[in-house]
Scaffold this motif. Structure first.
Motif, PDB file in Angstrom:
ATOM      1  N   ASP A  95       0.817  -1.218   0.000  1.00  0.00           N
ATOM      2  CA  ASP A  95       0.000   0.000   0.000  1.00  0.00           C
ATOM      3  C   ASP A  95       0.853   1.272   0.000  1.00  0.00           C
ATOM      4  O   ASP A  95       0.324   2.379  -0.039  1.00  0.00           O
ATOM      5  CB  ASP A  95      -0.907   0.024   1.240  1.00  0.00           C
ATOM      6  N   LYS A  98       0.186   4.280  -2.738  1.00  0.00           N
ATOM      7  CA  LYS A  98      -1.002   5.134  -2.605  1.00  0.00           C
ATOM      8  C   LYS A  98      -0.970   5.978  -1.320  1.00  0.00           C
ATOM      9  O   LYS A  98      -1.445   7.110  -1.299  1.00  0.00           O
ATOM     10  CB  LYS A  98      -2.278   4.291  -2.664  1.00  0.00           C
ATOM     11  N   VAL A  99      -0.365   5.443  -0.272  1.00  0.00           N
ATOM     12  CA  VAL A  99      -0.229   6.238   0.954  1.00  0.00           C
ATOM     13  C   VAL A  99       0.768   7.372   0.716  1.00  0.00           C
ATOM     14  O   VAL A  99       0.567   8.512   1.150  1.00  0.00           O
ATOM     15  CB  VAL A  99       0.213   5.363   2.145  1.00  0.00           C
ATOM     16  N   ALA A 102      -0.940  10.107  -1.230  1.00  0.00           N
ATOM     17  CA  ALA A 102      -1.869  10.855  -0.384  1.00  0.00           C
ATOM     18  C   ALA A 102      -1.125  11.840   0.518  1.00  0.00           C
ATOM     19  O   ALA A 102      -1.567  12.976   0.723  1.00  0.00           O
ATOM     20  CB  ALA A 102      -2.706   9.891   0.454  1.00  0.00           C
ATOM     21  N   SER A 106      -1.281  16.081   0.454  1.00  0.00           N
ATOM     22  CA  SER A 106      -1.898  16.700   1.628  1.00  0.00           C
ATOM     23  C   SER A 106      -1.221  18.020   1.963  1.00  0.00           C
ATOM     24  O   SER A 106      -0.077  18.286   1.564  1.00  0.00           O
ATOM     25  CB  SER A 106      -1.814  15.748   2.835  1.00  0.00           C
ATOM     26  N   VAL A 123      -4.511   9.018   7.240  1.00  0.00           N
ATOM     27  CA  VAL A 123      -4.830   9.007   5.819  1.00  0.00           C
ATOM     28  C   VAL A 123      -6.004   8.058   5.603  1.00  0.00           C
ATOM     29  O   VAL A 123      -5.920   6.874   5.945  1.00  0.00           O
ATOM     30  CB  VAL A 123      -3.618   8.550   4.968  1.00  0.00           C
ATOM     31  N   GLU A 124      -7.086   8.580   5.077  1.00  0.00           N
ATOM     32  CA  GLU A 124      -8.275   7.758   4.845  1.00  0.00           C
ATOM     33  C   GLU A 124      -8.410   7.476   3.358  1.00  0.00           C
ATOM     34  O   GLU A 124      -8.696   8.356   2.555  1.00  0.00           O
ATOM     35  CB  GLU A 124      -9.526   8.478   5.370  1.00  0.00           C
ATOM     36  N   LEU A 125      -8.170   6.224   2.980  1.00  0.00           N
ATOM     37  CA  LEU A 125      -8.339   5.777   1.592  1.00  0.00           C
ATOM     38  C   LEU A 125      -9.384   4.657   1.599  1.00  0.00           C
ATOM     39  O   LEU A 125     -10.482   4.860   2.109  1.00  0.00           O
ATOM     40  CB  LEU A 125      -6.989   5.326   1.028  1.00  0.00           C
ATOM     41  N   ASP A 126      -9.040   3.516   1.037  1.00  0.00           N
ATOM     42  CA  ASP A 126      -9.968   2.387   1.130  1.00  0.00           C
ATOM     43  C   ASP A 126     -10.020   1.863   2.566  1.00  0.00           C
ATOM     44  O   ASP A 126     -10.946   1.201   2.994  1.00  0.00           O
ATOM     45  CB  ASP A 126      -9.569   1.274   0.164  1.00  0.00           C
TER      46      ASP A 126
END
Length: 285
Positions: A95, A98-99, A102, A106, A123-126
């Motif tokens: 992951d 994608k983190v 993000a 930000s 961090v709010e993703l899936d």
């Protein structure tokens, strides 16, 4: 002021903080002084800031900004944040990309604030990822900036016609020793022109009626009046604020001229009928 409200009865008043709507950065009213109600708002002007477009962007996920390009690029110092890859990969594994993205997208100040307050940045993703300070590197860099994205602000003027009309009526009403009348500015006078035969007899009457139709066809608001004495007709026209009166008399039959009378000064002048339309167009320009 252009429609007849005197400047000395108008003012701008800034709203107190407790009066303003939650979205307003600033708000001013145009107020008019009335004899019965005191100061009355006739126009409100609110600086809504970027509240409207930012709110739309938030819920639509569409960018509603404009890019303003500088005349010349600017060098700026800014803080950037990037992952500490030696620790980042082992913790987030697959992951990580994608983190990482993000984090880089930000706001740096928001990340710092969260770390100071909670010791972590979420961090709010899936799913939810918690990033601690040891997983991040903050660096000061110098960049050439060619412009900036700006969310446009909205200025909202708001007014209705009723209070403005009331104010025009109130402050146009004029009392003198000779007469009481509406001294309407010519731009808002509801009747622009009165046309009167000096006497209601054959000759002046026909010319006055023909003039009335001709000037109405030319776009003027005309009131025809043949009742009573000429003095009473002038008085009736003055009372409702007609700026000019045109009188057709027996001399008109000979010289093709009419008398034009000014409502306020009561001055009179002879104008050739052939020039009357141009005269009125210049007057009302």
């Amino acid at each position: 002021t252009e429609i007849g409200i005197p400047e000395d009865v108008l003012r701008f008043r800034q709203h107190l903080k407790g009066e303003m709507a939650h979205y307003a950065l600033d708000c001013w009213d145009v107020e008019v002084l009335t004899d019965k109600y005191g100061w009355v708002e006739i126009i409100g002007i609110a600086d809504r800031g970027d509240y409207d477009l930012s709110s739309h962007s938030k819920f639509s996920n569409d960018e509603l900004n404009v890019f303003v390009e500088y005349d010349e690029p600017k060098k700026v110092q800014k803080t950037v944040v990037k992952p500490n890859l030696s620790k980042f990969g082992p913790i987030f594994k697959g992951d990580s990309p994608k983190v990482k993205q993000a984090i880089e997208e930000s706001d740096v100040d928001e990340i710092k604030e969260a770390l100071e307050k909670d010791g972590k940045f979420t961090v709010e993703l899936d799913k939810v990822y918690e990033v601690t300070e040891d997983l991040l590197i903050f660096e000061e860099v110098e960049e050439d900036i060619t412009g900036e994205k700006i969310v446009p602000h909205v200025i909202e003027p708001s007014f209705g016609i009723d209070r403005i009309t009331y104010s025009v009526l109130l402050h146009s009403f004029t009392e003198t020793d000779e007469k009481d009348y509406f001294k309407f500015d010519k731009s808002v006078a509801p009747v622009q022109l009165g046309i009167f035969p000096l006497v209601n007899k054959e000759g002046p009457r026909e010319i006055a009626q023909e003039l009335t139709e001709t000037l109405r066809m030319a776009g003027f608001t005309v009131e025809y009046d043949a009742t009573g004495t000429i003095g009473k007709r002038y008085a009736r026209a003055d009372e409702i604020g007609v700026p000019l009166a045109v009188t057709v008399d027996f001399d008109t039959l000979e010289d093709n001229q009419v008398t034009v009378r000014d409502r306020d000064t009561e001055a009179q002048e002879r104008i050739p009928i052939a020039d009357l339309k141009d005269y009125l167009e210049k007057y009302y320009k």
